[in-house]
Design a protein around this motif. Structure first.
Motif, PDB file in Angstrom:
ATOM      1  N   ARG A 134     107.971  55.824  66.099  1.00 50.44           N
ATOM      2  CA  ARG A 134     108.349  57.089  66.432  1.00 50.44           C
ATOM      3  C   ARG A 134     108.949  57.731  65.018  1.00 50.44           C
ATOM      4  O   ARG A 134     108.610  58.877  64.682  1.00 50.44           O
ATOM      5  CB  ARG A 134     109.378  57.451  67.441  1.00 50.44           C
ATOM      6  CG  ARG A 134     108.415  58.053  68.834  1.00 50.44           C
ATOM      7  CD  ARG A 134     109.408  58.134  69.899  1.00 50.44           C
ATOM      8  NE  ARG A 134     108.414  57.635  70.848  1.00 50.44           N
ATOM      9  CZ  ARG A 134     107.396  58.235  71.414  1.00 50.44           C
ATOM     10  NH1 ARG A 134     107.157  59.603  70.934  1.00 50.44           N
ATOM     11  NH2 ARG A 134     106.546  57.757  72.327  1.00 50.44           N
ATOM     12  N   SER A 168     100.614  54.542  64.722  1.00 46.88           N
ATOM     13  CA  SER A 168      99.937  54.782  65.708  1.00 46.88           C
ATOM     14  C   SER A 168      99.644  53.579  66.640  1.00 46.88           C
ATOM     15  O   SER A 168      99.572  53.684  67.885  1.00 46.88           O
ATOM     16  CB  SER A 168      98.767  55.223  65.203  1.00 46.88           C
ATOM     17  OG  SER A 168      97.805  55.860  66.166  1.00 46.88           O
ATOM     18  N   LEU A 169      99.456  52.554  65.771  1.00 52.48           N
ATOM     19  CA  LEU A 169      98.874  51.161  66.417  1.00 52.48           C
ATOM     20  C   LEU A 169     100.310  50.803  67.468  1.00 52.48           C
ATOM     21  O   LEU A 169     100.170  50.495  68.721  1.00 52.48           O
ATOM     22  CB  LEU A 169      98.710  50.270  65.720  1.00 52.48           C
ATOM     23  CG  LEU A 169      98.662  48.911  66.110  1.00 52.48           C
ATOM     24  CD1 LEU A 169      97.453  48.774  67.084  1.00 52.48           C
ATOM     25  CD2 LEU A 169      98.492  47.586  65.257  1.00 52.48           C
ATOM     26  N   VAL A 197      94.296  53.593  74.666  1.00 53.99           N
ATOM     27  CA  VAL A 197      95.396  54.495  74.186  1.00 53.99           C
ATOM     28  C   VAL A 197      95.332  54.755  72.675  1.00 53.99           C
ATOM     29  O   VAL A 197      95.693  55.943  71.973  1.00 53.99           O
ATOM     30  CB  VAL A 197      97.059  53.647  74.396  1.00 53.99           C
ATOM     31  CG1 VAL A 197      98.041  54.752  73.826  1.00 53.99           C
ATOM     32  CG2 VAL A 197      96.922  53.564  75.809  1.00 53.99           C
ATOM     33  N   LEU A 198      94.837  53.627  71.868  1.00 51.13           N
ATOM     34  CA  LEU A 198      94.740  54.027  70.428  1.00 51.13           C
ATOM     35  C   LEU A 198      93.668  55.181  70.285  1.00 51.13           C
ATOM     36  O   LEU A 198      93.739  55.994  69.447  1.00 51.13           O
ATOM     37  CB  LEU A 198      94.119  52.665  69.658  1.00 51.13           C
ATOM     38  CG  LEU A 198      94.634  52.454  68.374  1.00 51.13           C
ATOM     39  CD1 LEU A 198      95.826  52.657  67.921  1.00 51.13           C
ATOM     40  CD2 LEU A 198      94.165  51.353  68.005  1.00 51.13           C
ATOM     41  N   ARG A 216      96.717  76.412  72.860  1.00 50.50           N
ATOM     42  CA  ARG A 216      95.825  75.661  71.976  1.00 50.50           C
ATOM     43  C   ARG A 216      96.706  74.519  71.398  1.00 50.50           C
ATOM     44  O   ARG A 216      96.062  73.355  71.310  1.00 50.50           O
ATOM     45  CB  ARG A 216      95.526  76.568  70.854  1.00 50.50           C
ATOM     46  CG  ARG A 216      94.382  77.574  71.254  1.00 50.50           C
ATOM     47  CD  ARG A 216      93.912  78.020  70.081  1.00 50.50           C
ATOM     48  NE  ARG A 216      94.482  78.658  68.978  1.00 50.50           N
ATOM     49  CZ  ARG A 216      94.008  79.316  67.887  1.00 50.50           C
ATOM     50  NH1 ARG A 216      93.096  78.987  67.612  1.00 50.50           N
ATOM     51  NH2 ARG A 216      94.788  79.724  66.994  1.00 50.50           N
ATOM     52  N   LEU A 229     100.124  58.028  76.540  1.00 52.52           N
ATOM     53  CA  LEU A 229     101.672  57.553  76.842  1.00 52.52           C
ATOM     54  C   LEU A 229     101.607  57.409  78.492  1.00 52.52           C
ATOM     55  O   LEU A 229     102.547  56.128  78.659  1.00 52.52           O
ATOM     56  CB  LEU A 229     102.597  58.744  76.492  1.00 52.52           C
ATOM     57  CG  LEU A 229     103.110  58.997  75.124  1.00 52.52           C
ATOM     58  CD1 LEU A 229     103.784  59.885  74.928  1.00 52.52           C
ATOM     59  CD2 LEU A 229     103.523  57.617  74.686  1.00 52.52           C
ATOM     60  N   ASN A 232      94.964  58.490  71.215  1.00 51.45           N
ATOM     61  CA  ASN A 232      95.996  58.890  70.069  1.00 51.45           C
ATOM     62  C   ASN A 232      95.227  59.460  68.945  1.00 51.45           C
ATOM     63  O   ASN A 232      95.680  60.418  68.329  1.00 51.45           O
ATOM     64  CB  ASN A 232      96.938  57.910  69.808  1.00 51.45           C
ATOM     65  CG  ASN A 232      98.065  57.606  71.025  1.00 51.45           C
ATOM     66  OD1 ASN A 232      97.840  58.286  71.758  1.00 51.45           O
ATOM     67  ND2 ASN A 232      98.773  56.457  70.687  1.00 51.45           N
ATOM     68  N   LEU A 252     102.535  52.827  68.652  1.00 52.61           N
ATOM     69  CA  LEU A 252     102.779  53.620  69.749  1.00 52.61           C
ATOM     70  C   LEU A 252     101.581  53.343  70.878  1.00 52.61           C
ATOM     71  O   LEU A 252     101.883  53.947  71.989  1.00 52.61           O
ATOM     72  CB  LEU A 252     102.429  55.126  69.308  1.00 52.61           C
ATOM     73  CG  LEU A 252     103.817  55.838  68.715  1.00 52.61           C
ATOM     74  CD1 LEU A 252     103.599  56.891  68.413  1.00 52.61           C
ATOM     75  CD2 LEU A 252     105.095  55.495  69.637  1.00 52.61           C
ATOM     76  N   SER A 253     100.580  52.430  70.527  1.00 50.69           N
ATOM     77  CA  SER A 253      99.711  52.536  71.658  1.00 50.69           C
ATOM     78  C   SER A 253      99.697  51.106  72.406  1.00 50.69           C
ATOM     79  O   SER A 253      98.978  50.817  73.293  1.00 50.69           O
ATOM     80  CB  SER A 253      98.163  52.237  70.938  1.00 50.69           C
ATOM     81  OG  SER A 253      98.119  53.477  70.210  1.00 50.69           O
ATOM     82  N   VAL A 254     100.789  50.166  71.995  1.00 54.52           N
ATOM     83  CA  VAL A 254     100.903  48.956  72.691  1.00 54.52           C
ATOM     84  C   VAL A 254     102.316  49.133  73.570  1.00 54.52           C
ATOM     85  O   VAL A 254     103.188  49.349  73.412  1.00 54.52           O
ATOM     86  CB  VAL A 254     101.163  47.952  71.796  1.00 54.52           C
ATOM     87  CG1 VAL A 254     101.200  46.494  72.184  1.00 54.52           C
ATOM     88  CG2 VAL A 254     100.167  47.726  70.513  1.00 54.52           C
ATOM     89  N   ARG A 283      95.220  63.286  67.468  1.00 56.49           N
ATOM     90  CA  ARG A 283      95.538  63.673  66.187  1.00 56.49           C
ATOM     91  C   ARG A 283      94.430  64.496  65.374  1.00 56.49           C
ATOM     92  O   ARG A 283      94.689  65.320  64.883  1.00 56.49           O
ATOM     93  CB  ARG A 283      95.798  62.439  65.266  1.00 56.49           C
ATOM     94  CG  ARG A 283      97.194  62.404  64.693  1.00 56.49           C
ATOM     95  CD  ARG A 283      97.613  61.171  64.010  1.00 56.49           C
ATOM     96  NE  ARG A 283      97.105  59.944  64.363  1.00 56.49           N
ATOM     97  CZ  ARG A 283      96.376  58.974  63.769  1.00 56.49           C
ATOM     98  NH1 ARG A 283      96.158  59.216  62.538  1.00 56.49           N
ATOM     99  NH2 ARG A 283      95.915  58.051  64.574  1.00 56.49           N
TER     100      ARG A 283
END
Lengths: 282, 336, 572
Positions: free
Chosen positions: B194, B144-145, A268-269, A206, A218, A272, B147-149, A276
């Motif tokens: 991070r 969060s932003l 990617v945003l 889970r 990632l 993510n 980590l997305s770039v 979350r």
């Protein structure tokens, strides 16, 4: 009049259904973005009528306009079309990477956590070693070893992420193994394998799901970075990382970098954000 | 320095040593399964212009005529005493090659680390003080932003905006102050994300703890609560994250150096990859593992000294949970 | 009744809050029409009460009653998203509407707070002294040395033996009872006028509970502090408070002077609550319990169902040897309930694990239904578990959250391969009916069930194998008192109908008295006393047993408490 009230009513029900599911608006938006990306990768020709490979030399390096949403590149190819056609490869390779990392890492973690003893000691050291080599460097040497193309880049990315999954899976398995309900199942006559497969695995998995989603995002970045260094498929492929890499030589025409970068970041945003949300709703 | 601590330190040290050796072996195995034969690929490449005698000498020097396990053993025993061998392409000592480019990467990485830490701390502690209606959510969105770039995109954007548009630095002078600064920013931003993520999560967790509510009930202001109570327990675990960040800086420098046209470890790796210069690759990867393991070791050794809850038993960290006479048997009554 | 209405406003939902009559002296705390909501959910509705100087008042309710929310609202420490409306007057001054800056001086200085869980209520990485200095900072005393002296004096005042050692300790180095004394000390240090204690003893062992409550009562009288006690335990509330407010789902059910609410509750809910508290109703289930017991007297010649003889178990922790169970010996006749009673650390949990064969003893033998438990391999134990089952303490952890109720109840049948598919289905339905659960729950997962329902599922799982012996490890300690009463009734009727033998492990003597036939009192791994329920409760021989019995709250204010100056009564 009737139409207007009808449509507003239907919007209300959509919103209330979303609130009933407790999906925050940003998460809904993220799902929408992902839906688009999936659609692009499954049927790129539905979203554009132009060719990603053959350009019109007379129309090279045009800035974004109504005919070319993302402008055109140095060979006069429509950048939007290139991005759409590059989606499939970018998404598939990220999926391959996640699948490799989750399956191998998950298996290592499951065995280490459930069997314990010397199996755990050996596998834990192996994971430590994998963690000790910086992720990206590991991906680079693996892709060097198995050859430069996008699938290999995906495999290398997956291998470099094995340790993360192994670690999480192991700690989840150990946590679950000590759970009261596992001992209860044992008292109810359950065998080791029954407990491992029916109780420990479903519960431990889970928390691996949000991790896998996060790792998908990632992986897109790592694979893009490998493509950027030239370790993926060569042009005329149009992986997102490759597009940005080509664009860097034409910084006077910045949309060549910004447009594919924007698509990558948005994807990617969104991923993510979904990860979350999954972690929180678990 | 108690006996228990020394036992713990000794155990950690031994583990670190084993991990480094195994990392070396793993790298060796991965590098050895390279397709094709490095002898034909590199040495006999007419561009290198080696004579047949020179090639024989190199083969003998590198021990390439030996079976793989023997090669591994020779190379590992040299590595342990600090001998990294010779480059296959230039026949110069690998240690020299690395020493030439190391300072540039060290400068970049330490600047990036400082920037990452500063940024992370600003964002994370900022979330505790910026009220909800004044953009706390925005601040929380940053990690969060970031980590997305992809970090090469950050680099390209910085070059485009500050190099091309504002003319603050020139790409052809990669070692100028501003070029180095922006390279460090590009490298530091994903790392800061991070650290900030962990810090924010810890701060949120700590401020919801019962003791925080009790301290508020004692009349503490939010500022004092933060400074006296939340800061330390939420920042302690970051020591471990920082160790992980070092690995990321090393990997990231590969990209950043390419984007900004710097020479450094990253460009050395790139060149070695394209020329299949195995000894150099082997050395860089193993050294990266050494750095990573050492930084982690330091974090592991420092942590118990900072956190009073941790007691060291039998060389292991143990955090006691409940005090003895509180009835563990009685959680608060639950809804029916 | 009219006088009571003036003292404590008890308005039904939706009534307009009335303005206070300014004739009487201003009470220390007056709450009027207080409602608390999180978003659209109202968790406290229109609550009102008054607390005079030096008086004590208890808010009583089960989980979800809103009693702790009221405490948070009074301290203005509601979690984010919480919104309180209504009026709260402290010393005549309205405090609900004023700014945070205006309210903060009251917190700690005028209103002290004693939390529920002492183990988590102090910052684990700072010393007790550093945190005590924060409380001392509220005193207008500039000299740090004098402040420290005051802290040490307060520690002595709350009964801590070595104040300087406590001052230098980290929280994890102290026991729960000591930590709660520290927290009480920190709360009274600035000499507040009002002390809010939120379940101050529910995380502590029974004997320590009593000492902490005695301390609170003593301080209240010595220092003339008003006490707002929040508790789920009606007996404790009645023993310690001048007035009671009974809450359910955020609404006041009944309120008034303790004597009247406690001895003659007017509302149905308060009546049920009173009937469900074990210590107030020792013989509630006597008839049900003894349905078969009449024919099954101990020592009538038949072999006992369970025989434990001279069992010892030691563990090695941190290089030290710890004797968890020392020379444990007892026997249980078929169809009866034997209770193992003890506080935490008494070895009762180890005893349960030994009994089921989950741990092997160092010496001694255990047999259940003439089958040896000791010395069996895990495979060989399987056949024993067919007849010997365990119900765990916490139904929130003992059911796999990913399984449906049907699968969970079927699991033992599937594992032991009992009957055909169809027969198994029937047995699942039967077992659910036996524990009083509807079939509509079959397709649900545990998360969709309440605590009481989950514990019934856990009992159904044990029952479905038709075992002879069930070990019950604190089966109700995670549940509300009214749910506990339901579960006890289910267990006793099953015993009466099926002739089951129970081993009932508990820290709650009052509960044991209601349902057990024989009792062993455990202390530090040993049985200090054993006998029939009547022998133990009516004629305890060991001092430890007596201290356990003395700590059962009786609901009657005991002699240790000083006579109360009833300001409210004087005002009437």
């Amino acid at each position: 009049m009737t139409l207007a009230s009808f449509s507003s009513a239907s919007r209300v029900t959509t919103i209330s259904r979303l609130t009933a599911l407790r999906v925050p608006p940003t998460v809904a938006l993220s799902f929408a973005v992902i839906a688009f990306v999936i659609a692009w990768s499954l049927a790129p020709d539905l979203f554009t009528s132009q060719s990603p490979i053959v350009g019109v030399p007379a129309e090279k390096l045009l800035s974004p306009n109504t005919a070319h949403w993302f402008g055109t590149d140095h060979l006069g190819r429509d950048l939007y079309t290139r991005v759409v056609y590059g989606t499939a490869s970018s998404v598939t390779s990220a999926l391959i990477a996640v699948a490799i990392a989750a399956v191998i890492g998950g298996l290592i973690g499951l065995l280490a956590g459930f069997l314990g003893g010397w199996v755990d000691i050996v596998l834990a050291r192996l994971v430590d070693v994998l963690l000790a080599i910086p992720n990206f460097l590991l991906a680079v040497i693996v892709v060097t070893a198995i050859g430069f193309d996008t699938t290999n880049a995906a495999i290398a990315t997956g291998i470099s992420a094995v340790a993360v999954f192994a670690r999480v899976m192991r700690s989840e398995v150990i946590k679950t193994r000590q759970a009261v309900f596992v001992e209860a199942a044992f008292l109810m006559g359950g065998s080791r394998w029954h407990i491992l497969l029916r109780h420990v695995l479903p519960n431990a998995s889970r928390s691996v799901l949000p991790l896998a989603v996060l790792q998908f995002g990632l992986s897109i970045l790592v694979i893009a970075s490998l493509a950027f260094l030239g370790y993926g498929d060569p042009p005329p492929a149009s992986d997102w990382g490759l597009l940005i890499s080509i664009g860097k030589d034409y910084l006077k025409w910045p949309w060549l970098v910004y447009a594919p970068a924007f698509v990558t970041i948005a994807t990617v945003l969104s991923v993510n954000r979904i990860s979350r949300w999954l972690r929180k709703t678990d | 320095m108690s006996h228990a601590y020394l036992a713990y330190a000794a155990k950690r040290l031994a583990q670190a040593f084993v991990v480094i050796l195994l990392a070396y072996v793993l790298t060796f195995v991965v590098v050895s399964i390279l397709p094709g034969d490095p002898i034909t690929n590199v040495l006999r490449d007419p561009q290198n212009g080696f004579t047949e005698d020179e090639i024989k000498a190199i083969i003998a020097a590198q021990g390439l005529d030996q079976p793989i396990p023997v090669q591994l053993w020779t190379s590992l025993s040299h590595f342990v005493i600090g001998d990294l061998g010779l480059s296959m392409r230039s026949n110069r000592p690998v240690a020299t090659l690395i020493a030439e480019v190391l300072p540039s990467t060290l400068i970049l990485a330490s600047a990036a680390f400082a920037i990452a830490l500063l940024l992370a701390v600003t964002i994370a502690y900022g979330t505790q003080f910026v009220p909800k209606r004044l953009g706390q959510g925005l601040l929380r969105g940053f990690p969060s932003l970031f980590l997305s770039v992809p970090n090469f995109v950050i680099g390209l954007v910085l070059i485009h905006v500050f190099g091309f548009q504002l003319g603050l630095f020139r790409v052809i002078a990669p070692n100028s102050f501003w070029a180095t600064f922006f390279a460090a920013v590009a490298l530091g931003i994903p790392v800061s994300a991070r650290i900030a993520e962990v810090l924010i999560a810890n701060l949120d967790k700590e401020s919801e703890q019962e003791y925080a509510a009790v301290a508020r009930g004692r009349g503490l202001t939010e500022m004092r609560l933060f400074a006296k109570h939340l800061l330390k327990p939420s920042s302690l675990p970051v020591v471990t994250v920082i160790a992980l960040a070092i690995g990321e800086l090393l990997g990231g420098s590969l990209i950043t150096e390419t984007v900004f046209g710097r020479t450094g470890i990253g460009s050395l790796v790139q060149r070695s990859v394209s020329t299949q210069d195995l000894p150099v690759l082997q050395a860089v990867v193993s050294l990266a593992a050494v750095v990573f393991v050492l930084v982690n070791l330091i974090a592991d050794l420092v942590y118990p000294l900072l956190d009073p809850r941790i007691s060291l038993i039998g060389g292991r960290r143990v955090r006691p949970t409940a005090a003895d006479d509180s009835a563990a048997a009685t959680p608060a009554a639950v809804t029916s | 009744m009219a006088a009571q209405d003036r003292l404590i406003s008890n308005k039904p939902t939706g009534a307009e809050p009335t303005t206070p009559v300014p004739l009487r002296p201003i009470p220390l705390l007056r709450v009027d029409g207080l409602s608390v909501s999180y978003g659209p959910h109202e968790v406290v509705t229109n609550v009102g009460f008054e607390l005079g100087r030096g008086e004590s008042l208890a808010l009583i309710g089960e989980s979800g009653s809103g009693k702790s929310t009221i405490a948070c609202a009074l301290l203005r420490l509601l979690p984010s998203g919480g919104r309180a409306t209504g009026r709260v007057a402290f010393e005549g001054q309205e405090v609900l509407g004023i700014s945070e800056r205006g309210f903060r001086p009251l917190r700690g200085r005028a209103i002290g707070f004693v939390p529920q869980d002492p183990a988590n209520s102090l910052n684990p990485v700072r010393t007790v002294g550093a945190q005590a200095q924060e409380a001392a900072a509220l005193l207008d005393e500039p000299d740090k040395a004098i402040r420290k002296q005051l802290i040490l004096e307060t520690f002595a005042e709350v009964g801590l033996d070595n104040p300087q050692r406590i001052y230098d300790s980290y929280p994890h180095q102290l026991s729960g009872g000591m930590l709660q004394r520290v927290l009480i000390g920190l709360a009274i240090l600035p000499r507040p006028a009002l002390l809010i204690a939120d379940e101050p003893t529910s995380a502590l062992d029974v004997t320590i509970q009593k000492r902490i409550l005695d301390l609170l009562t003593r301080l209240q009288h010595d220092l003339k502090i008003s006490l707002l006690l929040i508790t789920h335990d009606l007996a404790i509330a009645a023993e310690r408070a001048d007035a009671l407010v009974v809450l359910k789902d955020g609404v006041i059910q009944e309120a008034g002077r303790t004597a009247s609410v406690f001895s003659s509750p007017a509302s149905a809910y308060a009546r049920k609550l009173r009937a469900d508290v074990p210590s107030l109703n020792p013989d509630r289930y006597a008839a049900l319990r003894d349905t078969r017991f009449g024919t099954l007297k101990t020592g009538d010649g038949t072999a006992p169902k369970i025989e434990v003889s001279a069992v010892t178990k030691t563990f090695t922790v941190d290089g030290k040897t710890l004797t968890a169970v020392d020379n444990l010996t007892f026997a249980v006749p078929a169809g009866t309930t034997h209770a193992l009673v003890g506080e935490s650390g008494s070895g009762k949990t180890t005893a349960v694990r030994l009994l089921l064969g989950l741990e092997q003893p160092d010496s001694g033998t255990i047999s259940v239904a003439s089958e040896q438990i000791t010395g069996r391999s895990p495979e060989a134990l399987r056949s024993v578990w067919r007849h010997l089952q365990l119900v765990y303490q916490n139904p929130f952890t003992s059911l796999d959250p990913t399984w449906t109720i049907e699968r969970l109840v079927r699991e033992p049948l599937d594992r032991f391969r009992i009957g055909t598919r169809k027969e198994r289905d029937e047995q699942v339905h039967e077992a659910l009916a036996d524990v009083g659960l509807g079939e509509y729950l079959l397709s649900r997962k545990p998360a969709a069930l309440s605590g009481g329902q989950r514990q019934r599922v856990a009992i159904a799982r044990s029952l479905v194998l038709k075992p002879d012996v069930i070990v019950l490890d604190e089966p109700t300690s995670a549940l509300d008192v009214s749910v506990q009463a339901d579960i006890v009734e289910v267990l006793l009727s099953l015993q009466a109908n099926l002739g089951l033998t129970y081993v009932f492990v508990s820290h709650d003597l009052a509960l044991v008295r209601q349902l057990a036939h024989t009792v062993s009192v455990m202390h530090r791994g040993r049985i200090v006393e054993h006998g029939t329920v009547t022998e133990i409760f009516d004629n305890p021989r060991q001092p430890y047993t007596r201290s356990l019995l003395a700590s059962i709250p009786s609901g009657v204010a005991n002699a240790a408490q000083a006579p109360r100056p009833l300001l409210m009564a004087a005002a009437e």
